[in-house]
Scaffold this active site. Structure first.
Site, PDB file in Angstrom:
ATOM      1  N   GLY A 106       0.772  -1.367   0.184  1.00 36.39           N
ATOM      2  CA  GLY A 106      -0.559  -0.222  -0.008  1.00 36.39           C
ATOM      3  C   GLY A 106       0.917   1.083  -0.199  1.00 36.39           C
ATOM      4  N   ASP A 107       1.902   1.205   0.987  1.00 38.45           N
ATOM      5  CA  ASP A 107       3.177   2.268   0.541  1.00 38.45           C
ATOM      6  C   ASP A 107       3.507   2.567  -0.540  1.00 38.45           C
ATOM      7  OD1 ASP A 107       2.523   3.417   3.625  1.00 38.45           O
ATOM      8  OD2 ASP A 107       3.683   1.781   4.141  1.00 38.45           O
ATOM      9  N   LEU A 108       4.410   1.239  -1.144  1.00 40.75           N
ATOM     10  CA  LEU A 108       4.679   1.413  -2.442  1.00 40.75           C
ATOM     11  C   LEU A 108       4.367   2.103  -2.944  1.00 40.75           C
ATOM     12  CD1 LEU A 108       6.618  -1.669  -1.769  1.00 40.75           C
ATOM     13  CD2 LEU A 108       7.517   0.344  -0.306  1.00 40.75           C
ATOM     14  N   THR A 164       4.041   5.409  -2.944  1.00 41.38           N
ATOM     15  CA  THR A 164       5.141   5.950  -3.643  1.00 41.38           C
ATOM     16  C   THR A 164       5.319   6.306  -5.223  1.00 41.38           C
ATOM     17  OG1 THR A 164       6.402   5.125  -1.869  1.00 41.38           O
ATOM     18  CG2 THR A 164       7.300   5.934  -3.392  1.00 41.38           C
ATOM     19  N   GLN A 171      -3.824   5.525  -0.997  1.00 40.82           N
ATOM     20  CA  GLN A 171      -2.980   4.051  -0.795  1.00 40.82           C
ATOM     21  C   GLN A 171      -4.100   3.024  -0.870  1.00 40.82           C
ATOM     22  OE1 GLN A 171      -1.670   4.431   3.466  1.00 40.82           O
ATOM     23  NE2 GLN A 171       0.016   3.917   2.999  1.00 40.82           N
TER      24      GLN A 171
END
Length: 416
Positions: free
Chosen positions: A186-188, A191, A218
């Site tokens: 989710g973070d990546l 990003t 996200q």
């Protein structure tokens, strides 16, 4: 204005990267925001990481840690995601801190933040206020659920996005509870979308002088990674379920055990299937009327009765290396490797995907490199991650032309 303007050697433009001259204000923590600005830094932007003087990015406490002789430590986790940045401390809860941010915004091209929606507005430095200071500002906001919608104010982590974006429900095995993806997807993913959006908005601003808000969620990002799940439901009414290592419809295309571990095999097309049969000395199988086309091999019953047993038998007596050597450049077959094996992989080395740096007092650190390969303006780690406020004086003097006396007054007041 870039870091080179503040006294560093001025390398050739190509060596400075394609974003040389772009100034990014990074008001982010942990991963999604810092990783976004790290990529921009690798691409040559001057990134200024802004942290609160008494409460810096808490990822500085994340393991693993590089130890120093004096007993202090430096987080390798933090170092990896904050390389190439200048460190500035600034208390945005103070009027002077807010004023300094507005001054910095007038000299910046991009601001990245990953607070819950409305947090920057409460501090008096939300996107509308800052874009009034600099109409060309690209304001990138990364959050769990985005700047709009009924969930916008909810706190969220990576797992929140995996849960609400549908991915968690699809991952794992059918006879067990769902399993989160083994990394912070989710973070990546947020990003990467934030970087794409920022670059697109920056291009528009360069052409027109008009900045804009880049709003990345996200949850949205995770949903976009669910492949055919949405259309399977909206067209056929099928709710995707966990399938372990199998694909929803492509076969053979999964994990298979071998003599010393596991391999991925994806020889599902007619071309790859013919090559595979020949490779294992069974060329006649390519013409078997039950399995001679891709559509037939996609059938779950045909696959489980005919194809999978063949592959299990062919792979069982061979090691990962033997299978990779046998497949060579012919069919898609890959050993499942541990991170220890990947770090020393010759292909990874050839691509400069493990980089070695040296942190004064803390020693060497090996971390992942930059996957974006540009042949004229290379993207690469350029400097180390900063200590809290390491470059505060240099930024305030070089970018805002503040006097030493004024900087001392701000420090005494706890603003920086």
């Amino acid at each position: 204005m870039t870091a080179e303007t503040w006294g560093d050697d001025d390398p050739a433009p190509a060596e400075r990267g394609p974003l040389a001259g772009v100034v990014v204000l990074d008001i982010t923590r942990v991963v999604a925001g810092p990783f976004c600005s790290m990529i921009l830094a690798d691409l040559g932007a001057t990134v200024i990481k802004i942290e609160r003087p008494t409460d810096p990015d808490y990822a500085r406490d994340f393991p693993p840690h590089l130890p120093a002789a004096d007993g202090s430590t430096f987080s390798a986790f933090f170092a990896q995601y904050n390389r190439g940045k200048l460190g500035l401390t600034l208390d945005l809860a103070t009027p002077d801190g807010q004023d300094l941010l507005k001054q910095l915004v007038r000299r910046a091209d991009v601001l990245v933040e990953n607070f819950r929606p409305g947090t920057m507005d409460k501090l008096g430095v939300g996107p509308a206020v800052l874009r009034a200071e600099n109409p060309g500002l690209v304001y990138t906001a990364i959050s769990g659920f985005g700047q709009t919608g009924p969930y916008r104010s909810r706190p969220a982590y990576d797992n929140s996005a995996q849960a609400t974006g549908g991915l968690w429900s699809m991952n794992g095995y059918a006879d067990r509870p769902p399993v989160r993806v083994g990394t912070i997807i989710g973070d990546l993913s947020a990003t990467l979308y934030a970087v794409i959006g920022t670059l697109a908005a920056l291009r528009h601003a360069e052409r027109t002088g008009e900045g804009q808000l880049v709003d990345v969620s996200q949850q949205d990002s995770v949903l976009s990674l669910t492949e055919n799940a949405v259309v399977s439901y909206t067209v056929d009414g099928e709710v995707p379920r966990p399938l372990g290592n199998q694909h929803p419809f492509v076969r053979p295309y999964e994990l298979y055990p071998c003599k010393d571990g596991y391999v991925f095999f994806g020889g599902y097309t007619d071309k790859f299937w013919r090559l595979t049969c020949t490779m294992f000395d069974r060329p006649e199988l390519a013409g078997d009327p039950e399995i001679d086309t891709m559509a037939k091999r996609f059938d779950p019953d045909v696959y489980s009765r005919r194809i999978r047993p063949l592959l299990l038998d062919w792979f069982a007596s061979r090691t990962r290396a033997e299978l990779e050597d046998l497949a060579g450049d012919q069919v898609p077959l890959s050993a499942v490797k541990t991170i220890a094996e990947v770090v020393d992989d010759p292909q990874i080395a050839a691509r400069d995907m493990i980089v070695d740096v040296e942190y004064p007092d803390f020693g060497p650190l090996r971390m992942f490199g930059q996957p974006i390969k540009l042949d004229v303006t290379p993207a690469r780690p350029r400097t180390l991650a900063p200590r809290p406020g390491e470059h505060t004086d240099a930024v305030l003097r070089g970018l805002l032309d503040l006097s030493l006396q004024r900087i001392a007054e701000l420090r005494a007041a706890g603003v920086i």
